[in-house]
Design an enzyme around this catalytic site. Sequence first.
Site, mmCIF file in Angstrom:
data_model
loop_
_atom_site.group_PDB
_atom_site.id
_atom_site.type_symbol
_atom_site.label_atom_id
_atom_site.label_comp_id
_atom_site.label_asym_id
_atom_site.label_seq_id
_atom_site.Cartn_x
_atom_site.Cartn_y
_atom_site.Cartn_z
ATOM 1 N N TRP A 20 1.037 -1.298 0.663
ATOM 2 C CA TRP A 20 -0.005 0.212 0.168
ATOM 3 C C TRP A 20 1.179 1.257 0.036
ATOM 4 O O TRP A 20 1.689 1.574 1.163
ATOM 5 C CB TRP A 20 -0.926 0.014 0.806
ATOM 6 C CG TRP A 20 -1.900 1.108 1.076
ATOM 7 C CD1 TRP A 20 -1.940 2.054 -0.164
ATOM 8 C CD2 TRP A 20 -3.132 1.309 1.905
ATOM 9 N NE1 TRP A 20 -3.419 2.380 0.102
ATOM 10 C CE2 TRP A 20 -3.993 1.632 1.973
ATOM 11 C CE3 TRP A 20 -3.237 0.685 3.718
ATOM 12 C CZ2 TRP A 20 -5.098 2.623 2.367
ATOM 13 C CZ3 TRP A 20 -4.104 1.579 4.306
ATOM 14 C CH2 TRP A 20 -4.643 2.578 4.504
ATOM 15 N N ASP A 48 1.370 -9.106 -1.795
ATOM 16 C CA ASP A 48 0.635 -8.284 -1.567
ATOM 17 C C ASP A 48 -0.241 -6.816 -2.009
ATOM 18 O O ASP A 48 0.728 -5.891 -1.411
ATOM 19 C CB ASP A 48 0.207 -8.771 -0.268
ATOM 20 C CG ASP A 48 -1.847 -7.481 -0.026
ATOM 21 O OD1 ASP A 48 -2.766 -8.679 -0.245
ATOM 22 O OD2 ASP A 48 -2.515 -7.192 0.644
ATOM 23 N N TYR A 53 -4.504 -0.123 -4.541
ATOM 24 C CA TYR A 53 -3.436 1.076 -4.387
ATOM 25 C C TYR A 53 -2.680 2.075 -5.111
ATOM 26 O O TYR A 53 -2.502 1.254 -6.293
ATOM 27 C CB TYR A 53 -2.355 -0.046 -3.943
ATOM 28 C CG TYR A 53 -3.230 -0.811 -2.937
ATOM 29 C CD1 TYR A 53 -4.613 -0.370 -1.563
ATOM 30 C CD2 TYR A 53 -2.212 -1.803 -2.472
ATOM 31 C CE1 TYR A 53 -3.826 -1.325 -0.523
ATOM 32 C CE2 TYR A 53 -2.409 -2.919 -1.789
ATOM 33 C CZ TYR A 53 -3.900 -2.368 -0.636
ATOM 34 O OH TYR A 53 -4.216 -3.474 0.583
HETATM 35 P P1 NAP Z 1 2.574 -2.482 8.413
HETATM 36 O O1 NAP Z 1 2.526 -2.484 7.382
HETATM 37 O O2 NAP Z 1 1.704 -2.001 9.632
HETATM 38 O O3 NAP Z 1 2.578 -0.361 8.350
HETATM 39 C C1 NAP Z 1 3.790 0.098 7.201
HETATM 40 C C2 NAP Z 1 4.591 1.283 8.190
HETATM 41 O O4 NAP Z 1 5.857 0.905 8.495
HETATM 42 C C3 NAP Z 1 5.043 2.088 6.429
HETATM 43 O O5 NAP Z 1 4.923 3.226 7.094
HETATM 44 C C4 NAP Z 1 6.681 2.042 6.742
HETATM 45 O O6 NAP Z 1 7.407 2.779 6.184
HETATM 46 C C5 NAP Z 1 7.030 1.505 8.066
HETATM 47 N N1 NAP Z 1 7.893 0.384 8.570
HETATM 48 C C6 NAP Z 1 7.534 -0.875 7.595
HETATM 49 N N2 NAP Z 1 8.664 -1.776 8.519
HETATM 50 C C7 NAP Z 1 9.266 -0.940 9.441
HETATM 51 C C8 NAP Z 1 10.248 -0.669 10.463
HETATM 52 N N3 NAP Z 1 11.260 -1.930 10.815
HETATM 53 N N4 NAP Z 1 11.014 0.227 11.219
HETATM 54 C C9 NAP Z 1 9.935 1.346 11.141
HETATM 55 N N5 NAP Z 1 8.892 1.337 10.046
HETATM 56 C C10 NAP Z 1 8.501 0.573 9.059
HETATM 57 O O7 NAP Z 1 1.342 -0.904 7.651
HETATM 58 P P2 NAP Z 1 -0.100 -1.222 6.482
HETATM 59 O O8 NAP Z 1 0.776 -0.834 5.016
HETATM 60 O O9 NAP Z 1 -1.282 -1.180 6.370
HETATM 61 O O10 NAP Z 1 -0.064 -2.949 5.982
HETATM 62 C C11 NAP Z 1 0.841 -4.085 5.220
HETATM 63 C C12 NAP Z 1 0.059 -3.995 3.528
HETATM 64 O O11 NAP Z 1 -1.448 -4.990 3.826
HETATM 65 C C13 NAP Z 1 -0.261 -3.024 3.312
HETATM 66 O O12 NAP Z 1 0.432 -2.569 2.695
HETATM 67 C C14 NAP Z 1 -1.231 -3.813 2.281
HETATM 68 O O13 NAP Z 1 -0.451 -4.860 1.176
HETATM 69 C C15 NAP Z 1 -1.677 -4.186 3.059
HETATM 70 N N6 NAP Z 1 -3.059 -4.135 3.457
HETATM 71 C C16 NAP Z 1 -4.839 -4.390 3.383
HETATM 72 C C17 NAP Z 1 -5.478 -4.161 3.783
HETATM 73 C C18 NAP Z 1 -6.965 -4.523 3.584
HETATM 74 O O14 NAP Z 1 -8.237 -3.806 3.541
HETATM 75 N N7 NAP Z 1 -7.201 -5.829 3.037
HETATM 76 C C19 NAP Z 1 -5.413 -2.767 4.733
HETATM 77 C C20 NAP Z 1 -4.546 -2.075 4.974
HETATM 78 C C21 NAP Z 1 -3.465 -2.592 4.548
HETATM 79 P P3 NAP Z 1 8.451 2.599 4.866
HETATM 80 O O15 NAP Z 1 7.872 2.337 3.450
HETATM 81 O O16 NAP Z 1 9.146 3.706 4.189
HETATM 82 O O17 NAP Z 1 9.009 1.981 5.330
#
Ligand code: NAP
Length: 277
Positions: A20, A48, A53
Amino acid sequence: MKHVTLPNGERVPALGMGTWNMGDDRATRAEEIATLRLGLDLGLRLIDTAEMYGEGLSESLIGEAIAGRRDEVFLVSKVYPHNASRRGIAAACERSLRRLGTDWLDLYLLHWRGDVPFEDTLEGLQALQRDGKIRQYGVSNLDLSDMDEWWDTPGGDQTAVNQLLYNLSRRGIEWDVLPWLRERRVPVMAYSPIEQARLVRHPKLVRFAQESGMTPAQVALAWLLANDDIIAIPKTGHRDRLRENIGALSHTLTAEQLATLDSIFPPPKGPRALEML
Ligand code: NAP
């Protein structure tokens, strides 16, 4: 790599890559592509994405990242609820495939429940499966009652996963929908596993992580990976953070550590409305 077994017996990596917001900004594009490629090199074969997105920008970026490596990837995308009619889903899937530069998806999910009857969506998904456009299908953001209804609709019981918001600070699904899925051996794909980086700054988690020789993100991921039926899909567009996140696989939390995490992030004591991001 740790694996999770899907209901059809296929094993997929328990740690994958979310996307995302990837592809939204030209300035970060090169590093995002490099991160996805490094992830594949290091065994994070599950990617994913969703048509939502960046309205296709994320799928196009992934297409570039996996060019020439399609067979290495377990590719997941999602259809908007308003496109999930029998005819609409065929067209939406075709657009996703074109952007991703592939002939098939490994898993196609209904992103959340909309107005289209489940029957129509499931007919569309089964037609795509028969045509070889998708290998498996599943759902996202369906709560217990939606899940019940979906399961009782023809084809619903062939669901591969339910992708849900699940992390240390969002444990509501443990009360009802998670046990329901477990009874049917349907894994959860845990999205926002580090609560969109908010967990990384959680003071008690930061202290716990320091005392455990891990980073907060690693604790959050290791906590999910302690289960045999949870797939975590953290998103990062940075190679150093990707390496850090993969480090979670080298840490198995002890029963004592899990109990401490329960005291910091208590499990639900009753039903809660399904949370989404
Ligand atoms: P997440 O994976 O919990 O967090 C992503 C955020 O954390 C980004 O801002 C990333 O920044 C940062 N990050 C990642 N690793 C890190 C680390 N080791 N230290 C510090 N910051 C870190 O949140 P998400 O993107 O919402 O969820 C993951 C995936 O789930 C999405 O990308 C998407 O594919 C899927 N999703 C699905 C739904 C649904 O409705 N089905 C909803 C939300 C998400 P940087 O990229 O700058 O490192």
